[in-house]
Motif scaffolding. Structure first.
Motif, PDB file in Angstrom:
ATOM      1  N   GLN A 117       0.822  -1.205   0.000  1.00 13.07           N
ATOM      2  CA  GLN A 117       0.000   0.000   0.000  1.00 13.07           C
ATOM      3  C   GLN A 117       0.861   1.262   0.000  1.00 13.07           C
ATOM      4  N   ALA A 118       1.954   1.226   0.770  1.00 10.34           N
ATOM      5  CA  ALA A 118       2.834   2.395   0.883  1.00 10.34           C
ATOM      6  C   ALA A 118       3.840   2.478  -0.254  1.00 10.34           C
ATOM      7  N   ARG A 119       3.865   1.442  -1.105  1.00 11.71           N
ATOM      8  CA  ARG A 119       4.809   1.377  -2.228  1.00 11.71           C
ATOM      9  C   ARG A 119       6.263   1.456  -1.720  1.00 11.71           C
ATOM     10  N   VAL A 120       6.580   0.577  -0.760  1.00  9.41           N
ATOM     11  CA  VAL A 120       7.913   0.516  -0.175  1.00  9.41           C
ATOM     12  C   VAL A 120       8.500  -0.876  -0.380  1.00  9.41           C
ATOM     13  N   LEU A 121       9.736  -0.931  -0.844  1.00 11.23           N
ATOM     14  CA  LEU A 121      10.478  -2.182  -0.944  1.00 11.23           C
ATOM     15  C   LEU A 121      11.336  -2.289   0.317  1.00 11.23           C
ATOM     16  N   ALA A 139      17.662  -3.659  -6.578  1.00 12.27           N
ATOM     17  CA  ALA A 139      17.768  -2.689  -7.662  1.00 12.27           C
ATOM     18  C   ALA A 139      16.917  -3.104  -8.856  1.00 12.27           C
ATOM     19  N   ARG A 140      16.917  -4.394  -9.142  1.00 12.27           N
ATOM     20  CA  ARG A 140      16.127  -4.878 -10.290  1.00 12.27           C
ATOM     21  C   ARG A 140      14.626  -4.757 -10.029  1.00 12.27           C
ATOM     22  N   PHE A 141      14.192  -5.029  -8.800  1.00 16.95           N
ATOM     23  CA  PHE A 141      12.779  -4.856  -8.476  1.00 16.95           C
ATOM     24  C   PHE A 141      12.364  -3.400  -8.634  1.00 16.95           C
ATOM     25  N   LEU A 145       9.319  -1.718 -10.515  1.00 18.51           N
ATOM     26  CA  LEU A 145       8.234  -1.185  -9.707  1.00 18.51           C
ATOM     27  C   LEU A 145       8.278   0.325  -9.512  1.00 18.51           C
ATOM     28  N   ALA A 146       9.389   0.975  -9.839  1.00 20.72           N
ATOM     29  CA  ALA A 146       9.467   2.434  -9.673  1.00 20.72           C
ATOM     30  C   ALA A 146       8.350   3.167 -10.413  1.00 20.72           C
ATOM     31  N   PRO A 147       7.947   2.722 -11.619  1.00 22.23           N
ATOM     32  CA  PRO A 147       6.836   3.421 -12.281  1.00 22.23           C
ATOM     33  C   PRO A 147       5.535   3.375 -11.479  1.00 22.23           C
ATOM     34  N   LEU A 148       5.426   2.441 -10.538  1.00 21.23           N
ATOM     35  CA  LEU A 148       4.233   2.359  -9.692  1.00 21.23           C
ATOM     36  C   LEU A 148       4.392   3.189  -8.425  1.00 21.23           C
ATOM     37  N   GLY A 149       5.533   3.868  -8.282  1.00 15.83           N
ATOM     38  CA  GLY A 149       5.744   4.713  -7.124  1.00 15.83           C
ATOM     39  C   GLY A 149       6.556   4.087  -6.012  1.00 15.83           C
ATOM     40  N   PHE A 150       7.144   2.910  -6.241  1.00 11.83           N
ATOM     41  CA  PHE A 150       7.902   2.241  -5.188  1.00 11.83           C
ATOM     42  C   PHE A 150       9.228   2.944  -4.925  1.00 11.83           C
ATOM     43  N   THR A 151       9.586   2.984  -3.644  1.00  8.76           N
ATOM     44  CA  THR A 151      10.893   3.476  -3.213  1.00  8.76           C
ATOM     45  C   THR A 151      11.523   2.434  -2.291  1.00  8.76           C
ATOM     46  N   LEU A 152      12.805   2.596  -2.029  1.00  7.91           N
ATOM     47  CA  LEU A 152      13.531   1.663  -1.181  1.00  7.91           C
ATOM     48  C   LEU A 152      13.510   2.159   0.264  1.00  7.91           C
ATOM     49  N   ALA A 184      16.873  -6.240 -15.434  1.00  8.24           N
ATOM     50  CA  ALA A 184      16.662  -4.824 -15.137  1.00  8.24           C
ATOM     51  C   ALA A 184      16.569  -4.004 -16.414  1.00  8.24           C
ATOM     52  N   LEU A 185      17.393  -4.321 -17.418  1.00  4.24           N
ATOM     53  CA  LEU A 185      17.373  -3.583 -18.679  1.00  4.24           C
ATOM     54  C   LEU A 185      16.090  -3.836 -19.464  1.00  4.24           C
ATOM     55  N   ALA A 186      15.436  -4.951 -19.186  1.00  3.81           N
ATOM     56  CA  ALA A 186      14.159  -5.252 -19.846  1.00  3.81           C
ATOM     57  C   ALA A 186      12.971  -4.680 -19.092  1.00  3.81           C
ATOM     58  N   ALA A 187      13.235  -4.080 -17.932  1.00  2.03           N
ATOM     59  CA  ALA A 187      12.167  -3.514 -17.105  1.00  2.03           C
ATOM     60  C   ALA A 187      11.798  -2.112 -17.588  1.00  2.03           C
ATOM     61  N   PRO A 188      10.680  -1.577 -17.115  1.00  4.06           N
ATOM     62  CA  PRO A 188      10.234  -0.259 -17.603  1.00  4.06           C
ATOM     63  C   PRO A 188      11.143   0.907 -17.237  1.00  4.06           C
ATOM     64  N   ARG A 189      11.898   0.813 -16.114  1.00  8.44           N
ATOM     65  CA  ARG A 189      12.721   1.949 -15.717  1.00  8.44           C
ATOM     66  C   ARG A 189      14.114   1.484 -15.274  1.00  8.44           C
ATOM     67  N   PRO A 190      14.979   1.169 -16.219  1.00  8.70           N
ATOM     68  CA  PRO A 190      16.328   0.716 -15.868  1.00  8.70           C
ATOM     69  C   PRO A 190      17.126   1.728 -15.069  1.00  8.70           C
ATOM     70  N   SER A 191      16.812   3.013 -15.199  1.00 11.32           N
ATOM     71  CA  SER A 191      17.548   4.026 -14.443  1.00 11.32           C
ATOM     72  C   SER A 191      17.434   3.791 -12.941  1.00 11.32           C
ATOM     73  N   ALA A 192      16.316   3.220 -12.485  1.00  7.95           N
ATOM     74  CA  ALA A 192      16.154   2.945 -11.060  1.00  7.95           C
ATOM     75  C   ALA A 192      17.143   1.879 -10.599  1.00  7.95           C
ATOM     76  N   PHE A 193      17.461   0.946 -11.471  1.00  5.88           N
ATOM     77  CA  PHE A 193      18.481  -0.067 -11.175  1.00  5.88           C
ATOM     78  C   PHE A 193      19.841   0.595 -10.978  1.00  5.88           C
ATOM     79  N   LEU A 194      20.220   1.451 -11.912  1.00 11.12           N
ATOM     80  CA  LEU A 194      21.506   2.131 -11.823  1.00 11.12           C
ATOM     81  C   LEU A 194      21.554   3.054 -10.613  1.00 11.12           C
ATOM     82  N   HIS A 195      20.501   3.806 -10.411  1.00 12.19           N
ATOM     83  CA  HIS A 195      20.454   4.765  -9.302  1.00 12.19           C
ATOM     84  C   HIS A 195      20.574   4.047  -7.955  1.00 12.19           C
TER      85      HIS A 195
END
Length: 409
Positions: A117-121, A139-141, A145-152, A184-195
Motif C-alpha cells: 500500500q505504501a509502495r515501499v520495498l 535494484a532490479r525490483f 516497480l518504480a513506475p508504480l511509485g515504489f521506493t527503497l 533490469a534492462l528489460a524492465a520499464p525503468r532501468p535508471s532505477a536499477f543504476l540509481h
C-alpha cells in the motif's frame, strides 16, 4: 499437508500487474509424499517438484542457514516440521513474503500488505545480509516497480551499503550478475536499477565502467543534463520505452558511451573519439560478465557507429551501404532495426528532448529495405560471376538506396 501460493504471483495480482509463473509452498509434506501424488522432482539444492498436470513448481517449506560466503553458501533444511512463517522469513522482501491459502485468504506475517500500500520495498529481516545477490535484486525490483511509485526503505538501503562495504558482492558469479542486469534492462525503468546500485556503492563493484561515467561533463548545448551518467540513465529509460522488454537494445543503450569516461580532463567537456575509445571497456565488461554474443555485437556496433547514424542526413548512398554492411544488415536485418532504436534512444535520452523526432531511424530502415530488394539474379544477366557479380550487386544496391533516400550514390 497444506499448499500456499507465494511470492511474485501474489504480489503482482495485488498490484494489478500481468500474472507470471505461479510458485507454491507445501507445508507438512515429505518428498516421498509428493512422489506418491505424482509430482516430479526437479530441485537440486532443495526439494522442488512439478505438478503432474500443470507443471507448476511446488517447493517443500524450508529454512536456510548461512555456512559460507556468496549467494550459494547456505545449508537448506526441509521437513514437515517447518512452518509457513519460517519459510516466508527466509525471503528477501516483505512484498514477496505474502502467501495465499487454498481458500484465497492472505497470510502476511511480515507486513508485506502495508508495504504494498505504501509502495515501499523493504527487507524481511536481518538474514537479508546473508545473500549478496539481494542487493542486485533490490535494484532490479525497483527498475520494474518504480513506475508504480515504489521506493527503497532507508533501513534496507543501509543494509545494502553494509554488504557492499564488507566486500560481499565480490563473491557473486558473473552469470548471476548478468541475469539480474539483463532483467533490469528489460524492465520499464532501468535508471532505477543504476540509481539504486550507485546509492549503495554497488555500481562501482559490478559495473565500474558505467559507474565511471557519473560526474563526467558533456557540452551543455548538446546535453542539457551535462552529467554523462545521468545521460545514460535517460537513454536506458528511453530504450525501455522504444523497445519494451528488449534487453539487447537495453544493453547497447547502457554501454554506448563508455568511452566518455576515458576523455582526458583537459579536453572536457568535448569527447572527440569517444566512440572508438569505448570499445576497450565495453569488451572488458562483456568478457567479465560473459555477455551473450548478440548483445555484445549490437553494443559494439552502437558504441562505434552511433555518431555516424546521427549524421545520416550527410551520408552518401555509398556510405549508407557501408554502414549496413558493418551491421551485417542484409543477413541480420533485426540488428539494423535494433541499432536504429539504440541511436534514437541516445538522441532522445537528453533532458528536454524526450519527444524529439528521429527521422534517421526511418531512413536507415528504408535504405535497408531498398538494398534487400535487389537480388543477385537481377544483375547476373551478363554472365557475371564471382567478384564481378559481387561488385555489380553492390552497385545495384547502392543505386537502390540512392533512389529510396534521395541521396547521391
Amino acid at each position: 499437508m497444506k499448499t500456499y501460493l507465494v511470492g511474485g504471483a501474489v504480489r503482482d495480482r495485488l498490484l494489478g500487474l500481468p500474472p507470471g509463473d505461479r510458485d507454491f509452498v507445501v507445508v507438512g509434506a515429505t518428498p516421498e509424499a509428493m512422489l506418491a501424488r505424482g509430482f516430479r522432482p526437479v530441485g537440486r539444492d532443495f526439494p522442488v517438484f512439478l505438478h503432474p498436470d500443470t507443471g507448476e513448481e511446488y517447493a517443500l517449506a524450508r529454512t536456510e542457514r548461512k555456512t559460507g560466503r556468496g549467494h550459494r553458501g547456505f545449508v537448506v533444511h526441509a521437513d514437515p516440521s517447518v512452518t509457513l512463517e519460517q519459510d516466508l522469513e527466509r525471503r528477501d522482501f516483505t512484498i514477496n513474503a505474502i502467501a495465499e491459502d487454498e481458500t484465497g485468504a492472505l497470510l502476511d506475517p511480515f507486513g508485506g500488505l502495508p508495504d504494498l500500500q505504501a509502495r515501499v520495498l523493504r527487507h524481511v529481516g536481518p538474514a537479508f545480509v546473508e545473500d549478496p545477490l539481494r542487493v542486485l535484486r533490490a535494484a532490479r525490483f525497483l527498475a520494474r516497480l518504480a513506475p508504480l511509485g515504489f521506493t527503497l526503505a532507508p533501513q534496507t538501503l543501509a543494509l545494502m551499503r553494509e554488504m557492499v562495504a564488507a566486500g560481499e558482492l565480490t563473491d557473486l558469479t558473473p552469470e548471476r550478475v548478468w541475469q539480474e542486469l539483463a532483467r533490469a534492462l528489460a524492465a520499464p525503468r532501468p535508471s532505477a536499477f543504476l540509481h539504486t546500485l550507485r546509492a549503495c556503492g554497488a555500481l562501482a563493484v559490478v559495473l565500474p565502467e558505467v559507474d565511471a561515467l557519473y560526474g563526467v561533463p558533456q557540452r551543455a548545448e548538446f546535453h542539457p543534463e551535462v552529467d554523462t551518467g545521468v545521460h545514460i540513465e535517460l537513454v536506458c529509460d528511453m530504450a525501455a520505452r522504444l523497445a519494451p522488454g528488449d534487453d539487447i537494445v537495453g544493453f547497447a543503450a547502457l554501454t554506448h558511451d563508455l568511452g566518455k569516461a576515458l576523455t582526458p580532463a583537459d579536453v572536457l567537456p568535448r569527447h572527440v573519439g569517444h566512440e572508438r575509445a569505448g570499445l576497450a571497456p565495453l569488451r572488458a565488461l562483456c568478457e567479465r560478465l560473459k555477455v551473450p554474443n548478440e548483445h555484445r555485437a549490437l553494443a559494439e556496433l552502437a558504441c562505434r557507429e552511433h555518431l555516424v547514424m546521427h549524421r545520416f542526413d550527410e551520408l552518401r548512398a555509398t556510405t549508407v551501404y557501408a554502414l549496413l554492411q558493418r551491421c551485417d544488415g542484409l543477413r541480420r536485418p533485426e540488428r539494423v532495426r535494433r541499432f536504429a532504436l539504440v541511436c534514437e534512444a541516445d538522441k532522445r535520452g537528453r533532458a528536454g528532448h524526450a519527444e524529439d523526432d528521429y527521422p534517421q531511424g526511418r531512413a536507415l530502415l528504408a535504405a535497408l529495405a531498398a538494398a534487400q530488394s535487389v537480388r543477385a539474379g537481377q544483375v547476373a544477366d551478363d554472365g557475371l560471376q564471382g567478384p564481378a557479380l559481387g561488385a555489380a550487386l553492390e552497385r545495384a544496391r547502392i543505386a537502390a538506396i540512392a533512389a529510396a533516400t534521395g541521396k547521391r550514390p
